[in-house]
Design an enzyme around this catalytic site. Structure first.
Site: not given
Lengths: 574, 232
Positions: A11, A16, A115, A216, A235, A237, A247, A250, A281, A347, A389, A394-395
């Protein structure tokens, strides 16, 4: 064909690529992607990276940690959250040093904006914490990390689709990949494998996820005996473009956008008096669902409005240029003067492959690592997101734990010998592909996929009941049976995308079943898992993580405790 | 509504040369062309091969020639394309199968301009400072998604595939005009070569083709000016 590396990264999204960067200095490393790396879904992230830089106003990583734990409805492992929120600051600076073009403040520092769920002083009011590059933050991360990999001469195998994971005697020994260009199988023998394959949102009809997000890495690990943790937490969104699921960040609400029902009411004021449209969310998605069910959807339909029309045109055009373009392109709506039709969209999966703080895959209640196997990003569950989350995390997760995975694997591969391959390592993958190509029945993968996506959306989505989940489980039993008879008509070697899509469908079916059974067992409501028949959180019985194992008798569920350090569970109010 | 979609097909394992095939699909006018291609693949002919991933114009997988011009299939709505639509693979790269072309040389050209921040010395404890005005100078070229729509719309590139091409030049611009970067000179030297920036004849096809709305030709002109006047 057999290749030999110290480490193989599966990935090429943010997790990755960062892992590969850490490894490439000292270890012979290959990155395998079923796409070209710059097509990875990290590139679709819009709003920002949460990090308590304090560039706009006072902020502390401890406040970020509190918001993460509360947002996660107290299911997060707090030791992992502390690591993530502390290291977020340093990873943002490192990304900037590596070239990421962040939006800036007047004095040249990284700009930050509010946010959902981000607060000052443990919930007293919104704080500007999200570091952004317009509404293209993910795109900039993906480009910057790919560029750095070019600079560091990382070896890429583009359009190599990993179809098996080699684990024998509890040691990971490499992967098997299918080369799209010519249909050959390749064995990648390695001391360490880092899974960074992203999420599995394609099991739902309405999703923000790319076609590629078919789970995967999670499915392969699961098939080889690794449990999956907390898969019942998915989740939705709140603001996907109506019918398409694309998307709308937010950040649009961070810049002042509000949600309105058919009566024009700003309904979030009723549900979350302090944070309003910036509540987490899971809550907003649930309240949109409620507004719709009580007849206040726009024109009686299943959507509400995201209203930006009161914002200055310049704010919309300069801080949200991409979503403005999406809305104009796909809806023919101009967000400067018209409200945007939105509905909740599948999401992000909070659950995944269980790991420890160094991203090592762990396989039981005592967190015993499986030597040589790592997982980071959305496919992993460390668990920093708990039951829901927080926006931007996520980032943060891919950056912090991608980096940690790379660092740990780099030292691990220096210490161990290359483990021997299993006998005939390609046998399983070859048998599966031959079976799909040889089946000549009438069963079509598309019919199965469409039914999967419909039943998951209707009965395992924003709101669930024991009854609806039972329907999902029964349906999945039928679909799995039909999948065993499915055949691929395209017999070509070169770019046989029909074959790989059918392989991916097998992964989704497997993961959907884990989700549904884990959700059926969890008789409480927590974060994104909302059970109408058990509407309250139940910490006495359910403050614990689910571990789902694949056994010959079906799915076996076990549980492990949640790590609580600083923040004891409280009621969640916004 | 009914749409007829004419696709240029080629499967190297079966076909001697490319051929045209027509499909008829029932779709909503507000559907994307990509949705129509999926419909064909899912319900009429699963051997149709094309790349796609995000389906909303961010990942850059599905650039192709649509009604004669380079576009992303996921950013074109059927209502804007009419009832008869032709779809072909990008021009200038080897066709591997149907709408899938060999992108290796494209990424090779991208790598040739050193597409990464070049900066010496120890970084500061926090961020390198950059004002919004300095950031604005190269904002446009940061939007590139490497879909190759620009490069494969360029007649100079069609004639000579060793031309570095608009996409690589856009990315050279992204770093050369970044106030933090110290690699401008070495990159300018690269784009100043025979197959570099001077091959551009300001035809503007690239600017028309860019699905991200980047002023590609303007960026190339900025590079030419930087070379002529030795000033960034």
């Amino acid at each position: 064909m057999t290749h030999q590396f110290d480490a193989v990264v599966v990935g090429a999204g943010g997790a990755g690529l960062w892992a590969a960067l850490e490894l490439s200095g000292t270890a012979n490393t290959a990155v395998l992607s079923k796409l070209y790396p710059t097509r990875s879904h990290t590139g679709a992230a819009q709003g920002g990276i949460g990090a308590a830089l304090g560039n706009m106003e006072e902020d502390h990583w401890e406040w970020h940690a509190f918001d993460t734990v509360k947002g996660g409805d107290y299911l997060c492992d707090q030791d992992a959250v502390e690591v993530m929120c502390r290291e977020a600051i340093d990873t943002v600076y490192e990304l900037e040093h590596r070239g990421l073009p962040f939006s800036r403040t007047e004095d040249g520092r990284i700009a930050q904006r509010p946010f959902g769920g981000h607060s000052r002083e443990f919930g007293k009011g919104p704080v500007r914490r999200s570091c952004y590059a317009a509404d293209r933050t993910g795109h900039m991360i993906l480009q910057t990390l790919y560029q750095q990999c070019i600079k560091n001469q990382v070896r890429f195998f583009d359009e190599f689709h990993v179809v098996d994971l080699l684990i024998e005697e509890n040691v990971c020994r490499g992967v098997i990949a299918y080369c799209l260009a010519d249909g050959t199988l390749h064995t990648f023998r390695a001391k360490a494998v880092i899974l960074a394959t992203g999420g599995c949102g394609r099991m739902f009809r309405i999703t923000s996820n790319a076609y590629a997000l078919t789970g995967d890495g999670m499915a392969l690990a699961y098939r080889r005996g690794v449990p999956l943790e907390d898969m019942e937490f998915f989740q939705f969104h709140p603001t996907g473009i109506y019918k398409m699921g694309i998307l709308i960040t937010e950040g649009a609400r961070g810049e002042g956008g509000v949600l309105r029902n058919a009566r024009g009411e700003r309904f979030m004021e009723r549900y979350a008096p302090t944070m309003k449209d910036l509540a987490p969310r899971d809550m907003i998605s649930r309240f949109i669902y409620r507004e719709i069910r009580e007849g206040r959807g726009i024109d009686g339909q299943d959507y509400v409005h995201l209203d930006l029309t009161h914002l200055p045109a310049e704010t919309i055009e300069t801080r949200l240029p991409d979503i403005t373009d999406f809305v104009r392109t796909y809806l023919g709506v101009d967000p400067v003067s018209q409200p945007i039709p939105v509905q909740p969209t599948a999401h992000y999966v909070m659950g995944g492959i269980p790991t420890d703080l160094d991203a090592r895959v762990v396989i039981d209640e005592k967190n015993t690592p499986l030597p040589g196997l790592y997982a980071a990003g959305e496919c992993a569950c460390v668990s920093v997101h708990g039951a829901n989350r927080l926006g931007t995390n996520s980032l943060v997760d891919i950056l912090v734990f991608g980096r940690r995975a790379g660092k740990h694997a780099a030292s691990y591969v220096r210490e161990v010998e290359l483990p021997p391959l299993p006998r005939d390592p390609q046998a399983r993958a070859r048998a599966e592909i031959e079976r799909l190509l040889a089946n000549t029945g009438d069963e079509r993968p598309i019919a199965i996929r469409d039914e999967l996506r419909r039943v998951m959306m209707e009965d395992a989505g924003v709101v669930r009941t024991g009854e609806s989940l039972q329907r999902v489980i029964e349906k999945l039993g039928e679909l799995k049976e039909r999948y065993a008879r499915v055949g691929v008509r395209d017999q070509s070697k070169q770019f046989n995308t029909a074959l790989l899509e059918t392989v991916e469908l097998g992964y989704l079916l497997e993961l959907a079943e884990v989700l549904a059974k884990s959700a059926f067992a969890r008789e409480e409501s927590r974060g994104a898992h909302y059970r109408e028949d058990f509407p309250n959180r139940n910490d006495t019985e359910w403050l614990r993580h689910t571990l789902a194992y694949r056994t010959e008798k079906g799915i076996e569920l076990r549980y492990k405790p949640v790590t609580v350090t600083t923040f004891p569970p409280q009621e969640r109010k916004y | 509504m009914r749409y007829t979609i004419r696709i240029r097909r080629f499967n190297p394992e079966v076909d001697q040369r490319p051929r045209w095939q027509e499909f008829t699909v029932e779709m909503e006018p507000t559907d994307r062309l990509l949705d129509a291609l999926q419909e064909i693949k899912e319900h009429q002919d699963e051997t149709l091969a094309f790349r796609r991933s995000c389906a909303h114009g961010i990942c850059g997988s599905d650039a192709m020639i649509i009604n004669g011009i380079n576009r992303l299939a996921c950013k074109m709505l059927l209502k804007d394309l009419g009832p008869r639509i032709t779809v072909e693979p990008l021009r200038g790269f080897k066709v591997l199968r149907d709408l899938i072309v060999d992108m290796d040389s494209f990424f090779e050209q991208y790598r040739s301009i050193k597409p990464y921040l070049i900066k010496g010395g120890e970084p500061p404890a926090t961020e390198y400072r950059q004002t919004p005005a300095e950031r604005a100078v190269y904002d446009d070229t940061t939007k590139c998604i490497l879909c190759a729509a620009c490069t494969t719309s360029c007649p100079i590139f069609w004639a000579n595939q060793t031309f570095v091409g608009p996409a690589a030049l856009v990315n050279a611009h992204r770093f050369i005009f970044d106030s933090r970067d110290e690699g401008a000179e070495e990159r300018l030297e690269i784009v100043n070569k025979r197959m570099g920036v001077w091959r551009c004849r300001t035809i503007f096809n690239c600017t028309d083709a860019c699905p991200r709305g980047i002023g590609v030709t303007k960026a190339i002109e900025d590079l030419k000016r930087a070379l002529l006047y030795k000033k960034l």
